[in-house]
Design a protein around this motif. Structure first.
Motif, PDB file in Angstrom:
ATOM      1  N   GLU A 114       0.833  -1.189   0.000  1.00 42.97           N
ATOM      2  CA  GLU A 114       0.000   0.000   0.000  1.00 42.97           C
ATOM      3  C   GLU A 114       0.879   1.254   0.000  1.00 42.97           C
ATOM      4  O   GLU A 114       1.999   1.240   0.508  1.00 42.97           O
ATOM      5  N   ARG A 115       0.357   2.322  -0.590  1.00 45.26           N
ATOM      6  CA  ARG A 115       1.138   3.546  -0.746  1.00 45.26           C
ATOM      7  C   ARG A 115       0.265   4.768  -0.472  1.00 45.26           C
ATOM      8  O   ARG A 115      -0.953   4.670  -0.331  1.00 45.26           O
ATOM      9  N   GLN A 116       0.933   5.914  -0.439  1.00 45.13           N
ATOM     10  CA  GLN A 116       0.235   7.177  -0.231  1.00 45.13           C
ATOM     11  C   GLN A 116      -0.155   7.750  -1.606  1.00 45.13           C
ATOM     12  O   GLN A 116       0.502   8.622  -2.157  1.00 45.13           O
ATOM     13  N   PHE A 117      -1.260   7.239  -2.139  1.00 43.50           N
ATOM     14  CA  PHE A 117      -1.693   7.656  -3.469  1.00 43.50           C
ATOM     15  C   PHE A 117      -2.340   9.046  -3.412  1.00 43.50           C
ATOM     16  O   PHE A 117      -3.192   9.318  -2.570  1.00 43.50           O
ATOM     17  N   VAL A 118      -1.929   9.896  -4.335  1.00 42.52           N
ATOM     18  CA  VAL A 118      -2.430  11.262  -4.363  1.00 42.52           C
ATOM     19  C   VAL A 118      -3.934  11.289  -4.603  1.00 42.52           C
ATOM     20  O   VAL A 118      -4.667  12.035  -3.942  1.00 42.52           O
ATOM     21  N   TYR A 119      -4.410  10.486  -5.540  1.00 42.98           N
ATOM     22  CA  TYR A 119      -5.833  10.507  -5.835  1.00 42.98           C
ATOM     23  C   TYR A 119      -6.654  10.090  -4.614  1.00 42.98           C
ATOM     24  O   TYR A 119      -7.738  10.653  -4.363  1.00 42.98           O
ATOM     25  N   SER A 120      -6.168   9.139  -3.849  1.00 43.97           N
ATOM     26  CA  SER A 120      -6.889   8.740  -2.639  1.00 43.97           C
ATOM     27  C   SER A 120      -6.999   9.904  -1.664  1.00 43.97           C
ATOM     28  O   SER A 120      -8.050  10.100  -1.036  1.00 43.97           O
ATOM     29  N   GLU A 122      -3.525  20.975   2.255  1.00 44.91           N
ATOM     30  CA  GLU A 122      -2.137  21.391   2.456  1.00 44.91           C
ATOM     31  C   GLU A 122      -1.184  20.223   2.237  1.00 44.91           C
ATOM     32  O   GLU A 122      -0.110  20.372   1.635  1.00 44.91           O
ATOM     33  N   ASP A 123      -1.574  19.050   2.697  1.00 45.67           N
ATOM     34  CA  ASP A 123      -0.720  17.871   2.571  1.00 45.67           C
ATOM     35  C   ASP A 123      -0.550  17.469   1.108  1.00 45.67           C
ATOM     36  O   ASP A 123       0.560  17.151   0.656  1.00 45.67           O
ATOM     37  N   VAL A 124      -1.641  17.485   0.359  1.00 42.01           N
ATOM     38  CA  VAL A 124      -1.574  17.110  -1.056  1.00 42.01           C
ATOM     39  C   VAL A 124      -0.755  18.115  -1.841  1.00 42.01           C
ATOM     40  O   VAL A 124       0.070  17.739  -2.695  1.00 42.01           O
ATOM     41  N   LEU A 125      -0.956  19.386  -1.582  1.00 44.22           N
ATOM     42  CA  LEU A 125      -0.213  20.401  -2.323  1.00 44.22           C
ATOM     43  C   LEU A 125       1.283  20.349  -2.006  1.00 44.22           C
ATOM     44  O   LEU A 125       2.121  20.610  -2.877  1.00 44.22           O
ATOM     45  N   GLU A 126       1.605  19.977  -0.783  1.00 45.01           N
ATOM     46  CA  GLU A 126       3.013  19.911  -0.395  1.00 45.01           C
ATOM     47  C   GLU A 126       3.689  18.642  -0.906  1.00 45.01           C
ATOM     48  O   GLU A 126       4.836  18.684  -1.377  1.00 45.01           O
ATOM     49  N   ASN A 127       2.989  17.506  -0.834  1.00 45.81           N
ATOM     50  CA  ASN A 127       3.621  16.223  -1.134  1.00 45.81           C
ATOM     51  C   ASN A 127       3.186  15.592  -2.454  1.00 45.81           C
ATOM     52  O   ASN A 127       3.875  14.699  -2.968  1.00 45.81           O
ATOM     53  N   GLY A 128       2.066  16.032  -2.992  1.00 46.17           N
ATOM     54  CA  GLY A 128       1.537  15.404  -4.189  1.00 46.17           C
ATOM     55  C   GLY A 128       1.959  16.071  -5.483  1.00 46.17           C
ATOM     56  O   GLY A 128       1.901  15.456  -6.552  1.00 46.17           O
ATOM     57  N   PHE A 170       1.190  16.913 -10.669  1.00 49.49           N
ATOM     58  CA  PHE A 170       0.786  16.037  -9.579  1.00 49.49           C
ATOM     59  C   PHE A 170       1.170  14.617  -9.968  1.00 49.49           C
ATOM     60  O   PHE A 170       0.929  14.173 -11.097  1.00 49.49           O
ATOM     61  N   VAL A 171       1.798  13.898  -9.043  1.00 44.42           N
ATOM     62  CA  VAL A 171       2.305  12.562  -9.331  1.00 44.42           C
ATOM     63  C   VAL A 171       1.339  11.507  -8.786  1.00 44.42           C
ATOM     64  O   VAL A 171       0.330  11.831  -8.165  1.00 44.42           O
ATOM     65  N   GLN A 172       1.676  10.248  -9.026  1.00 45.52           N
ATOM     66  CA  GLN A 172       0.779   9.166  -8.617  1.00 45.52           C
ATOM     67  C   GLN A 172       0.744   8.986  -7.105  1.00 45.52           C
ATOM     68  O   GLN A 172      -0.323   8.766  -6.521  1.00 45.52           O
ATOM     69  N   GLU A 195      -2.160  26.975 -12.299  1.00 44.68           N
ATOM     70  CA  GLU A 195      -0.988  26.603 -13.087  1.00 44.68           C
ATOM     71  C   GLU A 195      -0.611  25.147 -12.876  1.00 44.68           C
ATOM     72  O   GLU A 195      -0.202  24.447 -13.819  1.00 44.68           O
ATOM     73  N   ARG A 196      -0.760  24.638 -11.657  1.00 44.92           N
ATOM     74  CA  ARG A 196      -0.416  23.243 -11.378  1.00 44.92           C
ATOM     75  C   ARG A 196      -1.346  22.279 -12.099  1.00 44.92           C
ATOM     76  O   ARG A 196      -0.924  21.200 -12.546  1.00 44.92           O
TER      77      ARG A 196
END
Length: 620
Positions: A406-412, A448-454, A462-464, A489-490
């Motif tokens: 399992e991973r930290q998927f951005v879409y999730s 905030e978490d998605v924008l910082e890490n995703g 935005f990555v997977q 822009e992102r």
């Protein structure tokens, strides 16, 4: 090189009774027929093994050319044979369960000779329980009864029949103007009174009345224009995948049609994925079928009410079954030798956090249709949102059901944000009691978490997942569900990166470019191609989106049907067929293209896009 024993996936026609279905090849062979329900064991499965699967064929005895079409605005299929001596047509249909007063467990095959004379071979070779059961044949006054496992069929043909080598055969001679009926009665309908002509007329009438909700003439419907018929055919396919008793919708009516010919990416899709909820409700409501959208909503809300949020599965059987253990059928070779053939699906046991956002999208959509939530339903919804607050930062298997760590998927993460966002919107708009301030805090934390890490500055998109630079087509949904505006822009960078790395040709989009732990490749994902079209249209690139949509329609079968994927090199369809997700994507892309061109939807507003949100084309 293709194996001549197998029919190309996209050449099959599709009929059903709102409980089960059958695939019919242009040579008049029924090569797939599960019974009594679409998720049940097959009686016919030549599509998975021509030698051991079983088939039911009615076709000329000599050389011929076969073609298929649906009776206009119905799910009644016509297969026409042009033979040396004349022309004959076989019309296949089931009466829709609960909709007409005719036995639903009968496959009707009407044979009409329209020119000259034609001798047709009838060949029936049942293989009950996926070919695992022994078959016994018994002659009766009406025809030949076959029995295997717990099921029975009775074949009625107006000619003498021979039984040998576990096969029933006979020859049916017809001349111009002749009409004959071949009936396959299944368990429970062996002695039922039948009126074939009446059943055909009533079945045609039912489908045409259902289609009336999708008409465009003078209605201002969002589906006006060149793609109206395509959207209606997709609606008919989705309705045929709907189980009449529960309202659940199968992801596809087949199992193990491969995503990679000769490979192992072969899955059983005859179940309902809760992930489909938001997209499906949107498609049905936009087609004007508010009743179907509401019935589906009520079914999955009832499922979620039965379980605490942690116990909600990503998928269920069409009757709500939770035990979907995956099994491999080693005795079947698979479509074009693509092994293993699987029944059941272990993804039911996975953790997929995106499903909660998709459920809330469906809730929001149905409320826009005027459906209210009772106290118990709102409690179910509120519990889901509260659960998301606790688990949003955990890893999961993701939307693509990766069979590995399992991973930290951005879409999730984004869909967890959606669960909070729509929960807040529903509570405040409709006056339901909820800890809205706490929900807003969590929503902000997730954002905030998605924008910082995703979002990866080096990749420019935005990555997977948080730990990879792989791209994923779900990045196209970030603005569609409202996480960021289209002119961010992102967002635009992500669209461009996906076009650069995942796009093949004009429109075919792969799901992702990272390792998923499985050997082999896969085709381009039709739904992802639709997402690209949607993102372009709503970004103001309207004509480009329309051109790409037109390119996508070139891969639709002559019958208007789509599998899960397309081989970008060969143009052939891959995966289970027809695929609900593909047809949902087609309907919703038509919706968005209509929306940006100023048409009004007969249903709710486009999912995630409040009217007026898309980028003005002059600014895009």
């Amino acid at each position: 090189m293709t194996d001549g024993r197998f029919t190309p996936i996209e050449e099959y026609g599709f009929v059903g009774n709102l409980e089960t279905c059958a695939l019919v090849a242009p040579n008049g062979s029924v090569d797939w027929f599960p019974f009594p329900h679409v998720e049940g064991p097959s009686i016919l499965a030549a599509v998975l093994d021509p030698d051991r699967g079983g088939r039911f064929r009615v076709s000329p005895t000599g050389p011929f050319e076969g073609s298929q079409r649906y009776v206009e605005r119905t799910n009644v299929l016509e297969t026409t044979f042009d033979a040396a001596g004349g022309t004959a047509t076989v019309t296949d249909f089931f009466p829709p369960a609960g909709k007409v007063d005719h036995p639903k467990k009968v496959l009707y095959r009407k044979v009409d000779c329209t020119e000259g004379s034609v001798d047709l071979q009838v060949e029936y070779e049942p293989k009950f329980d996926y070919g695992r059961a022994d078959t016994a044949f018994v002659r009766t006054e009406k025809g030949v009864r076959a029995e295997g496992a717990d099921e029975r069929t009775l074949l009625e043909v107006p000619t003498d029949l021979d039984v040998a080598d576990d096969r029933v055969t006979g020859t049916l001679a017809v001349e111009e103007g002749d009409t004959e009926w071949v009936l396959l009665r299944c368990t429970g309908a062996e002695d039922a009174d039948t009126d074939p002509e009446g059943a055909l007329a009533d079945t045609i009438r039912y489908w045409r009345e259902w289609v009336e909700t999708c008409r465009d003439e003078g209605s201002g419907c969002i589906f006006e224009g060149p793609w109206h018929d395509l959207a209606v055919r997709s609606g008919l396919a989705l309705k045929l995948l709907t189980h009449e008793e529960t309202g659940a919708i199968a992801a596809a009516p087949t199992t193990s049609l491969p995503e990679d010919i000769g490979g192992v990416r072969n899955w059983d899709y005859r179940f309902n994925w809760l992930r489909d909820a938001g997209f499906t409700v949107q498609a049905l409501s936009s087609l004007g079928n508010a009743e179907g959208a509401t019935e589906y909503f009520e079914w999955f809300v009832d499922l979620c009410r039965a379980d605490d949020p942690e116990a909600i599965q990503p998928l269920y059987g069409l009757h709500g079954d939770s035990d979907l253990d995956e099994t491999e059928l080693d005795h079947l070779d698979g479509y074009r030798n693509s092994r293993p053939v699987r029944i059941g699906n272990d993804a039911a046991d996975q953790t997929q956090l995106d499903i909660y956002g998709e459920l809330l999208l469906a809730v929001d959509e149905v409320l826009q249709l005027g459906r209210e939530l009772d106290d118990e339903e709102w409690e179910t919804v509120r519990n889901i949102v509260e659960y998301v607050r606790d688990v949003w930062d955990e890893p999961d298997a993701g939307i693509w059901e990766v069979r590995g760590a399992e991973r930290q998927f951005v879409y999730s993460k984004v869909m967890c944000w959606v669960a909070l966002d729509r929960g807040i919107d529903v509570a405040t708009t409709y006056g339901y009691e909820a800890p809205v301030d706490e929900w807003r805090d969590t929503r902000e934390t997730i954002e905030e978490d998605v924008l910082e890490n995703g979002y990866d500055e080096d990749v420019g998109a935005f990555v997977q997942a948080y730990d990879t630079d792989a791209l994923d087509a779900t990045g196209l949904l970030i603005p569609i569900v409202g996480f960021l505006p289209f002119d961010d822009e992102r967002v635009q960078n992500t669209i461009e990166a996906i076009e650069d790395r995942l796009l093949e040709g004009e429109v075919l989009v792969r799901r992702y470019d990272g390792d998923d732990g499985l050997p082999g490749d896969e085709g381009a994902f039709v739904l992802c191609s639709c997402w690209l079209i949607d993102a372009l249209a709503l970004s103001g690139r309207i004509e480009e989106a329309a051109d790409r949509f037109e390119s996508l329609t070139e891969y639709v079968s002559s019958l208007g049907l789509l599998a899960e994927e397309v081989d970008a090199d060969a143009g052939a369809q891959l995966g289970n067929y027809p695929q609900a997700f593909s047809h949902i994507g087609l309907v919703n892309s038509t919706l968005y293209l209509g929306h940006v061109r100023g048409y009004e939807s007969p249903g709710a507003e486009p999912m995630g896009v409040r009217l007026g949100d898309p980028v003005d084309p002059e600014d895009g």
